[in-house]
Design an enzyme around this catalytic site. Structure first.
Site, PDB file in Angstrom:
ATOM      1  N   LYS A   1      -0.336 -10.610  23.663  1.00  0.00           N
ATOM      2  CA  LYS A   1      -0.853  -9.834  24.795  1.00  0.00           C
ATOM      3  C   LYS A   1      -0.852 -10.723  26.021  1.00  0.00           C
ATOM      4  O   LYS A   1      -1.668 -11.626  26.151  1.00  0.00           O
ATOM      5  CB  LYS A   1      -2.248  -9.308  24.482  1.00  0.00           C
ATOM      6  CG  LYS A   1      -2.153  -8.274  23.375  1.00  0.00           C
ATOM      7  CD  LYS A   1      -3.475  -7.856  22.807  1.00  0.00           C
ATOM      8  CE  LYS A   1      -3.237  -6.975  21.594  1.00  0.00           C
ATOM      9  NZ  LYS A   1      -3.621  -7.536  20.325  1.00  0.00           N
TER      10      LYS A   1
ATOM     11  N   TRP B   1       2.295  -6.113  26.405  1.00  0.00           N
ATOM     12  CA  TRP B   1       2.543  -6.603  25.057  1.00  0.00           C
ATOM     13  C   TRP B   1       3.946  -7.192  24.950  1.00  0.00           C
ATOM     14  O   TRP B   1       4.907  -6.628  25.469  1.00  0.00           O
ATOM     15  CB  TRP B   1       2.421  -5.464  24.040  1.00  0.00           C
ATOM     16  CG  TRP B   1       1.009  -5.066  23.775  1.00  0.00           C
ATOM     17  CD1 TRP B   1      -0.092  -5.452  24.487  1.00  0.00           C
ATOM     18  CD2 TRP B   1       0.543  -4.211  22.753  1.00  0.00           C
ATOM     19  NE1 TRP B   1      -1.211  -4.883  23.954  1.00  0.00           N
ATOM     20  CE2 TRP B   1      -0.845  -4.116  22.882  1.00  0.00           C
ATOM     21  CE3 TRP B   1       1.171  -3.514  21.718  1.00  0.00           C
ATOM     22  CZ2 TRP B   1      -1.624  -3.346  22.025  1.00  0.00           C
ATOM     23  CZ3 TRP B   1       0.416  -2.754  20.861  1.00  0.00           C
ATOM     24  CH2 TRP B   1      -0.987  -2.672  21.022  1.00  0.00           C
TER      25      TRP B   1
ATOM     26  N   GLU C   1       0.820  -1.225   0.000  1.00  0.00           N
ATOM     27  CA  GLU C   1       0.000   0.000   0.000  1.00  0.00           C
ATOM     28  C   GLU C   1       0.850   1.269   0.000  1.00  0.00           C
ATOM     29  O   GLU C   1       0.329   2.373  -0.131  1.00  0.00           O
ATOM     30  CB  GLU C   1      -0.925   0.015   1.232  1.00  0.00           C
ATOM     31  CG  GLU C   1      -2.059  -0.990   1.184  1.00  0.00           C
ATOM     32  CD  GLU C   1      -1.695  -2.364   1.735  1.00  0.00           C
ATOM     33  OE1 GLU C   1      -0.501  -2.694   1.790  1.00  0.00           O
ATOM     34  OE2 GLU C   1      -2.623  -3.113   2.109  1.00  0.00           O
TER      35      GLU C   1
HETATM   36  P1  AMP Z   1       3.545  -6.477   2.090  1.00  0.00           P
HETATM   37  O1  AMP Z   1       2.499  -5.535   1.702  1.00  0.00           O
HETATM   38  O2  AMP Z   1       3.271  -7.901   1.678  1.00  0.00           O
HETATM   39  O3  AMP Z   1       4.890  -6.023   1.621  1.00  0.00           O
HETATM   40  O4  AMP Z   1       3.594  -6.533   3.681  1.00  0.00           O
HETATM   41  C1  AMP Z   1       3.776  -5.370   4.437  1.00  0.00           C
HETATM   42  C2  AMP Z   1       4.054  -5.727   5.875  1.00  0.00           C
HETATM   43  O5  AMP Z   1       5.301  -6.406   6.000  1.00  0.00           O
HETATM   44  C3  AMP Z   1       4.213  -4.536   6.778  1.00  0.00           C
HETATM   45  O6  AMP Z   1       2.979  -4.012   7.184  1.00  0.00           O
HETATM   46  C4  AMP Z   1       5.002  -5.122   7.947  1.00  0.00           C
HETATM   47  O7  AMP Z   1       4.165  -5.806   8.854  1.00  0.00           O
HETATM   48  C5  AMP Z   1       5.883  -6.113   7.264  1.00  0.00           C
HETATM   49  N1  AMP Z   1       7.229  -5.535   7.088  1.00  0.00           N
HETATM   50  C6  AMP Z   1       7.749  -4.982   5.992  1.00  0.00           C
HETATM   51  N2  AMP Z   1       9.024  -4.600   6.213  1.00  0.00           N
HETATM   52  C7  AMP Z   1       9.309  -4.901   7.500  1.00  0.00           C
HETATM   53  C8  AMP Z   1      10.456  -4.741   8.351  1.00  0.00           C
HETATM   54  N3  AMP Z   1      11.603  -4.244   7.911  1.00  0.00           N
HETATM   55  N4  AMP Z   1      10.345  -5.148   9.635  1.00  0.00           N
HETATM   56  C9  AMP Z   1       9.204  -5.686  10.111  1.00  0.00           C
HETATM   57  N5  AMP Z   1       8.107  -5.875   9.357  1.00  0.00           N
HETATM   58  C10 AMP Z   1       8.153  -5.484   8.073  1.00  0.00           C
END
Ligand code: AMP
Length: 538
Positions: A438, A443, A331
């Site tokens: 939780k 958390w 997004e």
């Molecule tokens: P996507 O749209 O499939 O790329 O997923 C996005 C989600 O991936 C984000 O909302 C995060 O929860 C996770 N995400 C992306 N980059 C990171 C990061 N460097 N560390 C932790 N979570 C991440």
């Protein structure tokens, strides 16, 4: 009073025109599905993308028509990036790792009219082609002599003949920069995937922003390896930013194992690579026993899921490669933050600098972030207070494709991540809202628990999930894959946690498994783990 400057529409065709005129000889290298390495350049990509434009006109497809791809990273896929969007049609990149039913659902939802695919995905296409009535044209990304006979797919054409019949004389049309350019569906672990429809303007602004020195620092001196697939948020926009700066591009095709990626990095003198942690884990596992080193790689962007500190440290101390930890989402086109240091950090010790590098980074011009608590109250930027993370900006989604309602709350996009932001603007993801554990009103970050586990020398991979607990609501357990030929007991791993986190955050149990389920975009499938490990409550 308006300014008196020219207004050029920000169009993707402008990128390929620029790359052709200014960096025509800069190479585009692809390891193909066929196994060989193909050499092209920006001039060739530009020429062939104009042939695609003529081929699409000949098919009589209306402006805005969706042209889908199921393909690995390679030059033909790159040509489609420019050829399709340049004509004001929409490139819909599909993740081949999805289940065929989900894939067919996406094609139907997008109403794709053309579907271009790598031959290795022929079985997948055979499985869906009778369930996708909107698709009128099937194009196999191959040469004529490679096209199999009797596939049962009516009107299947080969890419080289399809574009080969058309000239490369073509004037890219001018249109409103807010026109849709590409479409990508979110991985959607629950419910149906949702379409994110990018515009030419959002794509170009994202490319400008992501190429900045404090972000991906892209330049014409770089040889860039996008290991992140072109079907996952446009390979983090690298095809566009590489065209914008005239960088060399190196595509790995389907060969993402450690050995193949290492050899490609060395052969093509890659300076900059980008991918999710699981891919780098495979690369490091390949290099370690061989005591191999990099001769050209200087930096790598790691994101998509939390990069374990042990990986950032290994890259730095053993290979002298700078890891840039990044956070983003489909997004957000996808870049939201990237972790590069500030001038004042130059004076810090390497250990102090590392503490900052472990965070997901700070936003750069174009993205605004805020954190709110459950009541919608803004949280302090002190690096400790956490809350739901919201984003806003010119390459952030407003609404999902074909959805009636806005995706925003008070003009901001709720990311579904829980995060802290410190005084210097560095954001750290605590967890996905749905993954945070939780326990007794407090958390526990599953990411923290996983990071400690993977810093143990015998642990290859770890995933932490919460299991229901009558007293505490939820308690963490950690699921672990051991490194080959190592011994590790539950008690040893739990003792390893002592002193590294608060006592009540130490997992209640360790479950050793041979493999942890990985989803279509290389992320750990916690939903699957929960299904497998949590007994239904009666
Ligand atoms: P996507 O749209 O499939 O790329 O997923 C996005 C989600 O991936 C984000 O909302 C995060 O929860 C996770 N995400 C992306 N980059 C990171 C990061 N460097 N560390 C932790 N979570 C991440």
């Amino acid at each position: 009073m308006f300014g008196l400057m020219q207004q050029e529409e920000l169009l993707i065709s402008g990128l390929i025109d620029f790359a052709e005129k200014n960096h025509g000889e800069t190479e585009i290298i692809s390891r193909r599905v066929e196994g060989d390495v193909h050499r092209s350049n920006w001039a060739q990509v530009a020429k062939r993308s104009r042939q695609i434009a003529n081929a699409l006109h000949a098919m009589d497809l209306e402006v805005g028509a969706r042209i889908a791809t199921i393909a690995w990273n390679g030059y033909r896929h790159l040509e489609l990036y420019f050829g399709v969007s340049g004509t004001a049609r929409v490139l819909h990149t599909i993740n081949p790792r999805l289940h065929p039913d989900q894939l067919a659902w996406i094609v139907n939802h997008a109403e794709d009219q053309v579907l271009c695919f790598d031959l290795s995905f022929l079985p997948l296409v055979k499985a869906i082609h009778t369930h996708t009535p909107t698709v009128k044209h099937w194009i196999a990304l191959c040469d004529e002599d490679q096209l199999p006979k009797d596939t049962g797919i009516e009107g299947l054409q080969c890419y080289e003949s399809w574009i080969g019949q058309h000239t490369d004389h073509y004037e890219w049309p001018m249109f409103d920069e807010n026109t849709a350019s590409s479409l990508c569906y979110t991985s959607g672990t629950t419910g149906h995937p949702k379409g994110v429809l990018y515009s030419h303007r959002s794509t170009l602004l994202h490319a400008f922003g992501s190429a900045l020195p404090d972000v991906m620092n892209m330049s014409a001196r770089d040889s860039v390896l996008p290991v992140v697939p072109m079907f996952h948020v446009n390979a983090w926009g690298l095809p566009y930013s590489a065209a914008m700066v005239g960088a060399k591009l190196v595509f790995p095709g389907p060969a993402l194992d450690g050995k193949s990626v290492y050899e490609l990095i060395e052969q093509e003198k890659v300076t900059f690579a980008a991918g999710v942690p699981t891919v780098w884990q495979m690369l490091l596992s390949h290099m370690l026993p061989l005591k191999a080193q990099f001769s050209s790689l200087k930096r790598t962007v790691i994101g998509g899921s939390a990069c374990p500190p042990a990986m950032i440290e290994a890259f730095k101390s053993e290979y002298n490669v700078e890891v840039l930890h990044a956070w983003g989402m489909t997004e957000l086109s996808p870049l939201g933050t990237l972790c590069s240091l500030k001038n004042k950090h130059n004076l810090l010790s390497p250990e102090e600098q590392m503490k900052i590098r472990l965070k997901q980074g700070r936003s750069f011009f174009g993205v605004l972030l805020k954190i709110l608590d459950d009541q919608g109250q803004p949280q302090r930027h002190d690096g400790k207070s956490y809350g739901d993370l919201y984003a806003k900006g010119s390459w952030v989604i407003k609404k999902y494709f074909k959805e009636k309602d806005s995706a925003l709350i008070d003009g901001w996009f709720p990311t579904g991540d829980v995060a802290t932001i410190d005084e210097d603007g560095y954001m750290q993801v605590v967890d996905r809202t749905k993954d945070v554990i939780k326990s007794g009103g407090e958390w526990i970050s599953s990411i923290d628990i996983e990071n400690i586990a993977v810093s143990h020398p015998h642990v290859a991979m770890a995933a932490c999930i919460g299991i229901p607990d009558p007293k505490w609501d939820e308690r963490p357990i950690v699921v672990v894959v051991k490194k080959p030929n190592t011994a590790l007991s539950k008690e040893e791993l739990l003792a390893f946690y002592e002193g590294k986190t608060a006592k009540w955050q130490i997992p209640d149990d360790v479950i050793f498994v041979d493999a942890i389920p990985i989803g279509a975009t290389g992320k750990i499938l916690k939903t699957k783990l929960r299904e497998e490990l949590i007994q239904p409550q009666h």
